[in-house]
Enzyme design. Sequence first.
Site: not given
Length: 462
Positions: A106-109, A112
Site C-alpha cells: 500500500a502507499f503507506k510504505d 513508513l
Amino acid sequence: MKYISTRGEASVLGFNDTLLAGLASDGGLYVPESWPQVGHSNAGVSFAERAAEVIAPFVAGEIPQATLVSLCKDAYATFRDPLVAPLREVGENRWLLELFHGPTLAFKDVALQLIGRLFDHVLKVQGRRITVVGATSGDTGSAAIDGVKACRNVEMVILYPKGRISEVQRRQMTTVDSANVHAVAVDGTFDDCQDLVKAMFNDVTFREQHQLSAVNSINWARVMAQVVYYFTAIEQLHAADSTSVSFSVPTGNFGNVLSGWIARKLGANVGHLIVGSNSNDILTRFFETQTMATTSVVPTLSPSMDIQVSSNFERLLFEMNLRDGKATAKQIGGFRSSGKLSVTSEQFGTWIRPVFRGQRCSDSDTLAMMSHMHEAYGVLVDPHTAVGLVATRACANPNEPVVTLATAHPAKFADAVEQATGVRPTLPEHLGDLMSRTERSTELPNDLSAVQRFVASVSATR
Ligand SMILES: *Cc1c(COP(=O)(O)O)cnc(C)c1O
C-alpha cells in the site's frame, strides 16, 4: 526548520522532536513554521535522491544531507520497482501512479519505510528508546510494522480488531519475525482499538514512563514523505514547465491529498486536487456545502477510507485561518461538541474552490470501475484506486492531464477484485508464502488496564 502546532499552544520544536512527538501537546498537529520553495528538477536522479532533495529543507539543521540521502536510499531499496512510484498510462491524458510496490503493498510504505529509518537515526543520536503504539484497521499497521521492524530502539505495539480485518492484512502483521514487534488482537472494533490508544496517550504518567510515540497519519513526517511522489510524477511526465498536472486521490484521513496541496505550495506544477471518497463522504459534502458534518461510519469495499473525520484536514484549516492557532482550536473544539464545522464563503473561495474537487463513489460504482479498467486496459485495480478513478471521471475535463494515485496492490483486496473482474490477483513473489507462515499475536480483551499491562510488559523502557 521549526515546527508549530495548529492550535498555537504547544512548544515550537525542531524536526527530530516533531518526528518523535507525533501529536502536539495541545492536541494540535505540527506544521512547518514556513513553506520553503523547492521547485522542479530535470536532473534525472533516482526517486531516493529526489526524495532527499525535496525533504532537505524540512530537516535542515538537524539531519545532515549525506545522512538523509543514505536513509532515503535504504528506505526505497525495499521497493520492487526501480522507479519506486512508476506511472502507467490508462487512456488519453490519464495515468495511474503506482504507489504499491513497497513491502506491504500500500502507499503507506512510501512514508513508513522512511520513517522507520528516521526514527532509528534520531533515537541513536538522542540515546533514547521509545514505544510506538498504534491502532489499525488494516493497512497502517502492516506498513508501520514493516517500517520499524529493524529499529533497535523501538518497541512497537499495534492493536487490531480481532476478526475484522482481512486475512492478508492480519498475516502481514502477525508473521513478522522481529522481537520488537507486537501485534495485538483486541476483542472489539477498530474504534475500540483507537480509543484504547487515545486513552494510553492521555494518561500522561503512563505515556512518559513508557516513552509512547505514534506513527499514524497525523505524524508530520508521513505527510512530508508523501510530498515527494507528486514532484516525481510531474517530472516523469516532463510537465514541470508546461501544462499543470491534476491529481486524483482516494482519501480517508486527508493525509495523502494534503501532501499534494503541500507539493503545490512548494512550487510543484500541480493543477487541481480531486478528492475521491467512498460512501463515507464527509469531504464530498464539505465541498458541496462548505460545512463539515459527521455521520456514522458505514463499511465499504474500500475499508482504508471508512472514516468519520479526516484528521489531517486540521492542517489545511490552520492555513485557511491564516495560521491563527487560537481560531483553529476554537473551530475544532466546536466541531468536537456539535459535530459541525463551517468555513466562510471567503475562505472557501480563496482556499478550496480554486484547487479542490470532490466526488463520492458507491460500492457499485467502485465495482463497475474495476471491471471497466480490466476490460478497457487489462489492468486490475484495487477498490481504493477505483474510487480515485471514478472521481477523475466525474471531476476532470478530457484535455486536463490527470494522475490518479493507485494506493494499494490489487492482491491486497483480492476478494473485491475477483468479484468485479472474475480474476483473482496473485500476491507478489516476496509474499507468496504468506498464507503458510507462522503467526504470532497476543489476544487481549477490550479493556484499558489489560492493554496497559501488556504495553508495560514489552515497553522500550521496561
Ligand atoms: C490509507 C489508505 C487510503 C487513505 O489515505 P489517507 O491518507 O488516509 O487519505 C487510501 N487507500 C489505501 C489503500 C490506504 O491504505
